[in-house]
Design an enzyme around this catalytic site. Structure first.
Site, mmCIF file in Angstrom:
data_model
loop_
_atom_site.group_PDB
_atom_site.id
_atom_site.type_symbol
_atom_site.label_atom_id
_atom_site.label_comp_id
_atom_site.label_asym_id
_atom_site.label_seq_id
_atom_site.Cartn_x
_atom_site.Cartn_y
_atom_site.Cartn_z
ATOM 1 N N GLY A 113 1.417 5.664 4.844
ATOM 2 C CA GLY A 113 0.510 6.196 5.315
ATOM 3 C C GLY A 113 -1.065 5.502 5.400
ATOM 4 O O GLY A 113 -1.921 6.043 6.003
ATOM 5 N N HIS A 142 -8.293 31.468 -12.534
ATOM 6 C CA HIS A 142 -8.626 29.932 -12.142
ATOM 7 C C HIS A 142 -9.911 29.278 -11.540
ATOM 8 O O HIS A 142 -10.710 28.478 -11.850
ATOM 9 C CB HIS A 142 -7.630 29.555 -10.910
ATOM 10 C CG HIS A 142 -6.252 29.420 -11.390
ATOM 11 N ND1 HIS A 142 -5.725 28.808 -12.469
ATOM 12 C CD2 HIS A 142 -5.146 29.907 -10.905
ATOM 13 C CE1 HIS A 142 -4.298 28.778 -12.602
ATOM 14 N NE2 HIS A 142 -3.900 29.311 -11.524
ATOM 15 N N GLY A 173 0.750 -1.170 0.072
ATOM 16 C CA GLY A 173 0.075 0.157 0.005
ATOM 17 C C GLY A 173 0.836 1.200 -0.013
ATOM 18 O O GLY A 173 2.025 1.244 0.370
ATOM 19 N N ASP A 231 2.031 26.322 -12.342
ATOM 20 C CA ASP A 231 0.762 25.578 -13.660
ATOM 21 C C ASP A 231 1.363 25.283 -14.838
ATOM 22 O O ASP A 231 0.741 24.370 -15.307
ATOM 23 C CB ASP A 231 -0.093 27.059 -13.651
ATOM 24 C CG ASP A 231 -0.774 27.484 -12.459
ATOM 25 O OD1 ASP A 231 -1.095 26.748 -11.641
ATOM 26 O OD2 ASP A 231 -1.173 28.649 -12.591
ATOM 27 N N GLY A 244 -1.698 2.349 6.660
ATOM 28 C CA GLY A 244 -1.786 1.712 7.889
ATOM 29 C C GLY A 244 -1.332 0.338 7.815
ATOM 30 O O GLY A 244 -2.063 -0.600 8.541
ATOM 31 N N LYS A 245 -0.281 0.004 7.087
ATOM 32 C CA LYS A 245 0.228 -1.362 7.027
ATOM 33 C C LYS A 245 1.073 -1.557 8.244
ATOM 34 O O LYS A 245 0.678 -2.867 8.773
ATOM 35 C CB LYS A 245 1.370 -1.618 5.833
ATOM 36 C CG LYS A 245 0.952 -1.117 4.408
ATOM 37 C CD LYS A 245 2.113 -1.064 3.523
ATOM 38 C CE LYS A 245 3.262 -0.159 3.690
ATOM 39 N NZ LYS A 245 2.531 1.283 3.467
ATOM 40 N N HIS A 290 -5.213 36.378 -11.032
ATOM 41 C CA HIS A 290 -4.627 35.206 -11.175
ATOM 42 C C HIS A 290 -5.469 34.226 -10.575
ATOM 43 O O HIS A 290 -5.873 33.130 -11.441
ATOM 44 C CB HIS A 290 -3.303 35.166 -10.940
ATOM 45 C CG HIS A 290 -2.647 33.684 -11.299
ATOM 46 N ND1 HIS A 290 -1.538 33.671 -12.120
ATOM 47 C CD2 HIS A 290 -2.669 32.412 -10.655
ATOM 48 C CE1 HIS A 290 -1.304 32.129 -12.365
ATOM 49 N NE2 HIS A 290 -1.910 31.616 -11.405
ATOM 50 N N GLU A 291 -5.748 34.346 -9.551
ATOM 51 C CA GLU A 291 -6.718 33.245 -8.722
ATOM 52 C C GLU A 291 -8.181 33.314 -9.281
ATOM 53 O O GLU A 291 -8.824 32.266 -9.083
ATOM 54 C CB GLU A 291 -6.673 33.513 -7.415
ATOM 55 C CG GLU A 291 -5.309 33.495 -6.705
ATOM 56 C CD GLU A 291 -4.625 31.985 -6.969
ATOM 57 O OE1 GLU A 291 -5.275 31.215 -7.125
ATOM 58 O OE2 GLU A 291 -3.291 31.971 -6.922
#
Length: 649
Positions: free
Chosen positions: A206, A429, A203, A501, A208-209, A425-426
């Site tokens: 993170g 988007h 996996g 970007d 959970g192994k 700019h934002e």
């Protein structure tokens, strides 16, 4: 007495007692009260200064009225009273003194002499004993160098059980069957089933192994040996194989039991790929693991559980049936699994009434167990920082944004011009993201710097997505280029803020053409093979299995898709210039816009059908400077909003 710490403690206590005896012997035998002459004693008796005299042989120990003491000596031919009478002391004065007669004893002096004589012998003997013990301890350490360093857990007091593992029901079912085989082997043996030799947990990091392996240890109730793959290998040749033999020897003595090897790819990499030849220490260790798992002497109830996030680099002999019979995959949890994981981690924490775990699960697509644990912990820290008694929904939302985008940097000084560039700019988007039908919903837009970015637009899907369509990828490319397109439309200039970007766009577009077969011109084919060093464990180059002519076609197709996407972003923003200005102005006012407010600003201008994909006849190539993601660096004073764009105050 077999404990080295106990033996050393007894040795130190013995040395301390010897020092105490010597000290008191010296203090009692070597130090005496002050000595005076016999005539001085006579004079002090006549002046009535003497309270008592203790006679010990020829030694007189005198106690004066002021409780001070002194000693003197008398002659051996007569008693002390007779000698005092000869020196003129009256009988009345003698009777006024308290007399004490004792037999002479010389034991302090004798004891001091004996100790003084034995002291060198005792010190030398103790030094030799200490050196022998140290040599014996070093020899034991040298002999134990090849011993296994695995930690054994009896399982009597489990700290983690299957109840603490959520979001991996199939993996728990597989391992619960292994635990049941160890507890009730007769149920399987009577049907002719054999115990599995090994279980490989695969996996992403993170998922959970290791936690699942701990739960197996808590549920099995049998001895559990835990070791990391890197603990086998040392700088000396043969140590790894020796530790493997010792580990399995201990396991056989405690069978039935479980051996857990964490990060087995440290020693289980494919053989024959060593940088110094095909016969190195790791391969010897791996060979010993292979023999112990499925060799001649394997008729024991020992199950090996291993965990790795790189199954592609493991040796094929390690993965065949008879060694690792089962491969348990721990994938990223879905929304139901994330909700179950959140319930586990919020257990025992005070929650506010506005916290909805289902909403949090939907707001965290792609999060694994470690990410969710970190999110809950960050939310608790934020609530404690604000002196709250409970953890509110706003704390969880802030924690999610901190994990995805980084912490806010409100103290960063940004001039008005750069702030205006970042806002447009934002806004580019966000507006294009709202207009495209296959784009992920925009959850938040902000011009507050976070992490390394000057602003952020957060896209989060409504549900988990396993297969990404070509339309979705194309919309992602258009939305990623919308920030640069907004800068060009409003300021008639471009900045370095779109560098990240452009990197994302180039990677996605090339993957569409070369990896996913989503190009109409080149067809459903994959171009290029990944080449990686087994021991480096990462891709170092791409092996080209196509000609220069095909490479030119790939570059042309990638450039055509990017050019079309940029033109599409320009078209959408020009047609919705008023929405772009409204979002940018609102960002300059409040710095952050949530999804509800953004949709209210967009109104009916949402989810428009994009233009058809056509290759422009003559694509314009404008070089893009490199820079940090979302950050408008060094905007310059020549960037002025054009058209209806407002100038920030």
């Amino acid at each position: 007495m077999n404990n080295p710490k106990t033996r050393n403690l007894l040795l130190y206590i013995f040395i301390g007692l010897m020092l105490v005896v010597i000290f008191f012997g010296i203090s009692n035998g070597g130090q005496e009260p002050g000595t005076i002459k016999f005539t001085d004693l006579v004079r002090r008796i006549q002046s009535d200064d003497v309270a008592g005299i203790r006679v010990v042989g020829d030694q007189l120990i005198i106690t004066f009225r002021d409780r001070s003491t002194a000693t003197t000596s008398k002659g051996a031919e007569s008693t002390a009273q007779e000698q005092l009478l000869q020196f003129g002391v009256t009988p009345e004065q003698i009777d006024s003194i308290t007399w004490d007669f004792q037999q002479p004893s010389n034991w302090p002096a004798v004891g001091f002499s004996v100790l003084t004589g034995l002291l060198p012998i005792l010190l030398i003997g103790g030094l030799i004993f200490f050196m022998l013990r140290q040599a014996q301890g070093s020899n034991n350490q040298a002999m134990a160098f090849g011993k296994s360093r695995a930690r054994m857990f009896s399982g009597d007091q489990p700290s983690v059980t299957f109840d603490d593992v959520a979001g991996a029901d199939e993996a728990k079912a597989e391992l619960a069957e292994v635990v049941e085989f160890l507890k009730e082997p007769e149920k399987f043996i009577q049907l002719g089933a054999r115990i599995p030799k090994g279980v490989l947990l695969v996996g992403s990091p993170g998922t959970g192994k290791t936690l699942l392996a701990k739960a197996v240890a808590g549920e099995a109730g049998v001895p559990f040996f835990s070791i990391s793959g890197s603990e086998f290998v040392e700088m000396f040749v043969g140590v790894g194989a020796s530790r493997v033999r010792d580990l399995f020897s201990q396991a056989k003595r405690h069978s039935p039991c479980i051996i857990f090897i964490d990060e087995i790819d440290a020693v289980g990499r494919q053989r024959g790929a060593g940088l110094g030849g095909s016969h190195d220490e790791r391969e010897q260790t791996l060979n010993q693991i292979l023999v112990e798992m499925d060799g001649f002497d394997t008729d024991t109830n020992v199950i090996v559980v291993a965990a790795t996030n790189r199954p592609d680099i493991l040796d094929p002999a390690l993965l065949r049936p008879g060694r690792f019979d089962r491969r348990v995959v721990l994938d990223r949890p879905d929304v139901k699994g994330r909700e179950a994981i959140i319930k586990v981690h919020v257990r025992g924490k005070p929650m506010a009434s506005d916290v909805d775990l289902k909403t949090l699960a939907r707001a965290t697509p792609g999060f694994v167990g470690a990410d969710i644990e970190n999110m809950v912990n960050e939310a608790a820290i934020l609530a404690a920082r604000k002196n709250k008694k409970t953890i509110a929904n706003s704390d969880f939302q802030e924690a999610i944004e901190r994990i995805l985008l980084g912490p806010e940097r409100k103290s960063r000084v940004i001039n008005k011009q750069e702030q205006c560039i970042t806002a447009y700019h934002e806004a580019g988007h966000a507006v294009v993201g709202c207009l495209l039908p296959h784009s992920d919903p925009v959850r938040k837009v902000t011009i507050i710097p976070r992490g390394m970015s000057g602003g952020s637009t957060l896209f989060l899907p409504d549900e988990d997505i396993n297969y990404i369509s070509r339309s979705r990828i194309k919309d992602q490319i258009v939305a990623a280029l919308a920030g640069r397109a907004a800068e060009e439309i409003v300021f008639n200039e471009i900045t370095t803020g779109a560098a990240s970007d452009l990197e994302q766009v180039t990677r996605l577009t090339r993957a569409m053409v070369t990896r996913f077969g989503m190009s109409d011109k080149l067809g459903p084919m994959m171009f290029g093979q990944k080449e990686e060093m087994i021991f480096l464990g990462r891709e170092i180059s791409e092996q080209r299995d196509y000609s220069e002519a095909v490479a030119q076609e790939i570059d042309s197709e990638v450039r055509a898709i990017v050019t079309w996407a940029y033109a599409e972003a320009l078209r959408l923003l020009r047609e919705n210039r008023s929405k772009l200005d409204a979002v940018a102005v609102r960002l300059l006012e409040v710095e952050t816009i949530e999804a509800e407010e953004l949709l209210a600003i967009m109104g009916e201008a949402r989810r428009q059908k994009p233009g058809e994909f056509q290759i422009p006849p003559a694509p314009s190539a404008r070089p893009a400077a490199s820079g940090s993601q979302e950050t408008a660096e060094e905007g310059g004073s020549d960037l002025k909003p054009l058209g209806a764009a407002p100038t920030p105050a």
